[in-house]
Design an enzyme around this catalytic site. Structure first.
Site, mmCIF file in Angstrom:
data_model
loop_
_atom_site.group_PDB
_atom_site.id
_atom_site.type_symbol
_atom_site.label_atom_id
_atom_site.label_comp_id
_atom_site.label_asym_id
_atom_site.label_seq_id
_atom_site.Cartn_x
_atom_site.Cartn_y
_atom_site.Cartn_z
ATOM 1 N N ARG A 1 4.077 7.223 -4.824
ATOM 2 C CA ARG A 1 4.465 8.170 -3.771
ATOM 3 C C ARG A 1 5.797 7.717 -3.176
ATOM 4 O O ARG A 1 5.913 6.593 -2.685
ATOM 5 C CB ARG A 1 3.386 8.220 -2.683
ATOM 6 N N HIS B 1 10.228 12.601 4.874
ATOM 7 C CA HIS B 1 9.719 11.357 5.466
ATOM 8 C C HIS B 1 10.754 10.923 6.517
ATOM 9 O O HIS B 1 11.304 9.830 6.464
ATOM 10 C CB HIS B 1 9.484 10.293 4.395
ATOM 11 N N GLU C 1 3.525 12.712 8.388
ATOM 12 C CA GLU C 1 3.210 12.388 9.781
ATOM 13 C C GLU C 1 4.028 13.179 10.805
ATOM 14 O O GLU C 1 4.847 12.610 11.547
ATOM 15 C CB GLU C 1 3.397 10.878 10.020
ATOM 16 N N ASN D 1 -2.947 9.180 6.317
ATOM 17 C CA ASN D 1 -2.451 7.813 6.482
ATOM 18 C C ASN D 1 -3.333 7.127 7.514
ATOM 19 O O ASN D 1 -3.485 7.619 8.634
ATOM 20 C CB ASN D 1 -0.998 7.810 6.977
ATOM 21 N N TYR E 1 -4.266 3.357 9.373
ATOM 22 C CA TYR E 1 -3.986 1.937 9.596
ATOM 23 C C TYR E 1 -5.022 1.260 10.490
ATOM 24 O O TYR E 1 -5.435 0.139 10.244
ATOM 25 C CB TYR E 1 -2.582 1.758 10.201
ATOM 26 N N GLU F 1 -1.464 6.568 2.696
ATOM 27 C CA GLU F 1 -0.967 5.256 3.146
ATOM 28 C C GLU F 1 -2.108 4.454 3.740
ATOM 29 O O GLU F 1 -2.885 4.975 4.542
ATOM 30 C CB GLU F 1 0.106 5.393 4.247
HETATM 31 C C1 FCB Z 1 3.664 5.040 8.739
HETATM 32 C C2 FCB Z 1 4.914 5.536 8.038
HETATM 33 C C3 FCB Z 1 5.480 4.592 7.015
HETATM 34 C C4 FCB Z 1 5.374 3.159 7.457
HETATM 35 C C5 FCB Z 1 3.975 2.837 7.941
HETATM 36 C C6 FCB Z 1 3.775 1.416 8.365
HETATM 37 O O1 FCB Z 1 3.572 5.649 9.989
HETATM 38 O O2 FCB Z 1 4.648 6.755 7.395
HETATM 39 O O3 FCB Z 1 6.782 4.986 6.738
HETATM 40 O O4 FCB Z 1 6.327 2.887 8.403
HETATM 41 O O5 FCB Z 1 3.636 3.684 9.007
#
Ligand code: FCB
Length: 468
Positions: A84, A128, A173, A299, A301, A353
């Site tokens: 990607r 992006h 995002e 995405n 985290y 992500e």
């Molecule tokens: C996301 C972004 C990516 C990267 C990660 C850590 O928000 O899409 O570009 O910065 O965080």
């Protein structure tokens, strides 16, 4: 050998599950002023004092613009199915409208062909975040005209490479562009105005919907979707105040984007909260936004803990933290995926992500990033758990292929499974990359067991062509 064993990993991933790695143009390419590329809002933003932690910029980054051939070989070496990456809009259309830059288009054309030649599917993100600076000069995403320029850009790129890419994502995002770029102002273009931010979010969604319509009218064969950053929201305490604030934050981050895409309306409670700062919406906009998605990119985290009193100290939970001070909270991914399935008519989901920044200990040429491996392992298990409970997840991509420019954090935060020495541009596989490669090898072995017919066909073909 890696410290974490592959054999204990979940094996329920279907044979066609897509494993990948992810990057974005501004974060890795460099070549910011080469071969006709125009400036982006991030090029300009980085010139301002005190906005990037280490005062760095994207002029060279990982120099992927020159090293793409070796990078493709490296990606292939990891054994992934997909890569990607994003297109830099100002590289292919320097002013964001009108004339196309042939050298820019050629760059991505060659990249796509090289990936295919190495058996890696290209998964392309159109936005992006690196909007052409020329468009910002006329208001950027706050200007409704930008919506139409984006649709033209999407069509132009798709007409050039859409025949060879597996997926086309409109935006990465949109919450980040709207909120961090236009409300808190910590990201480009650095605007601090809530009304502007809400208008931007609407224009991003509208341009997504109109682009999907235009690409479908062009009979694009690639899978079409959008990528959202989503996190489960947990109240810091059981108090009514914390719970109310949590509901609102859930509205601002999740429902604001998911509701118009899947249910044709913005959430009432958030509209009420925004009051006069709510976006101007024209008739037909919501119908345009609600296009059917071929996939939803997620995405993930960490979770968010919400306190009505303002900030919440992440150290309180006692959970391990990444170098971004984000809690390691893999169960949040399962929770989020189950909630998406419960509340929305979701299409196939790709985790576009997932990954973590840690301070890497570079010793004798080896990076023992055990924490990152553990993070990936736990999150892949969390995906597996959601799938067992019926969530249609079809792919998973690690953020990131390699260390890169982490926006306002500059080069100080390292998310890569491959280490980048920014002095020499040398790439070194961290232990997490070696682990991922071994994990994928094990997955492929499993695939062959699951698909014996295809396996013997492949073997026959090899014998027939005298391969090996
Ligand atoms: C996301 C972004 C990516 C990267 C990660 C850590 O928000 O899409 O570009 O910065 O965080």
């Amino acid at each position: 050998m890696t410290d974490l064993q592959v054999s204990s990993m979940p094996q329920n991933f279907p044979p066609d599950f897509v494993w990948g790695v992810a990057t974005s143009a501004f974060q890795i390419e460099g070549g910011a002023q080469l071969d006709g590329k125009g400036p982006s809002i991030w090029d300009r933003f980085c010139q301002q004092p005190h906005v990037i932690a280490d005062a760095s910029h994207g002029l060279v980054a990982c120099d992927h613009y020159h090293r793409w051939q070796d990078d493709v070989k490296m990606i292939h070496g990891l054994g992934v199915d997909a890569y990607r990456f994003s297109i830099s809009w100002p590289r292919v259309q320097p002013l964001g409208q009108g004339a196309w830059n042939t050298q820019g288009l050629d760059f991505y054309d060659r990249l796509v062909d090289a990936l295919l030649a190495h058996n890696v599917s290209p998964s392309v993100t159109l936005n992006h975040w690196d909007l052409p600076d020329a468009l910002q000069q006329t208001g950027g995403w706050a200007n409704r005209e930008t919506v139409h320029h984006f649709v033209e850009y999407a069509q132009g790129v798709a007409r050039r490479i859409g025949d060879r890419v597996s997926a086309l994502t409109t935006h990465n995002e949109p919450w980040v562009v709207a909120h961090l770029g236009h409300e808190s102002g910590i990201f480009a273009p650095g605007i601090k105005n809530r009304a502007t931010a809400s208008q931007v979010s609407h224009h991003l969604l509208l341009s997504h919907g109109l682009a999907l319509q235009a690409l479908r009218a062009d009979r694009q064969q690639a899978q079409l979707g959008i990528v959202l950053n989503l996190a489960p929201m947990h109240p810091a305490t059981d108090s009514a105040e914390d719970q109310a604030k949590t509901k609102l934050e859930d509205g601002l981050l999740l429902r604001w984007y998911l509701d118009p895409i899947f249910n044709g309306a913005y959430p009432e409670d958030v509209l009420e909260h925004l009051g006069r700062d709510a976006p101007q919406i024209q008739s037909g906009d919501l119908a345009a936004i609600g296009q059917t998605l071929d996939f939803l990119g997620v995405n993930y985290y960490s979770r968010s803990v919400v306190s009505a009193k303002g900030t919440w100290d992440v150290k309180q939970s006692g959970l391990p933290l990444t170098d971004m001070s984000w809690e390691v909270y893999p169960q949040g991914l399962t929770e989020l995926l189950l909630r998406l399935k419960k509340d929305y008519p979701v299409p196939p989901i790709v985790i576009t992500e997932n990954g973590a920044a840690f301070v890497d200990d570079f010793q004798n040429g080896r990076i023992k990033d055990t924490q990152r491996t553990s993070y990936l392992r736990q999150h892949i298990a969390a995906v597996s758990s959601a799938m067992k409970q019926g969530v249609p997840v079809v792919g998973y991509m690690v953020w990131s292929l390699m260390d890169n420019f982490e926006w306002a954090s500059g080069y100080a935060k390292r998310f890569g499974i491959v280490h980048v020495d920014y002095e020499t541009q040398q790439r070194t596989l961290k232990d997490s990359a070696i682990w991922y490669r071994e994990f994928l090898t094990a997955q492929k072995a499993q695939r062959n067991l699951d698909r014996p017919a295809e396996k013997s066909l492949a073997a026959e073909k090899q014998t027939a062509t005298g391969d090996r």
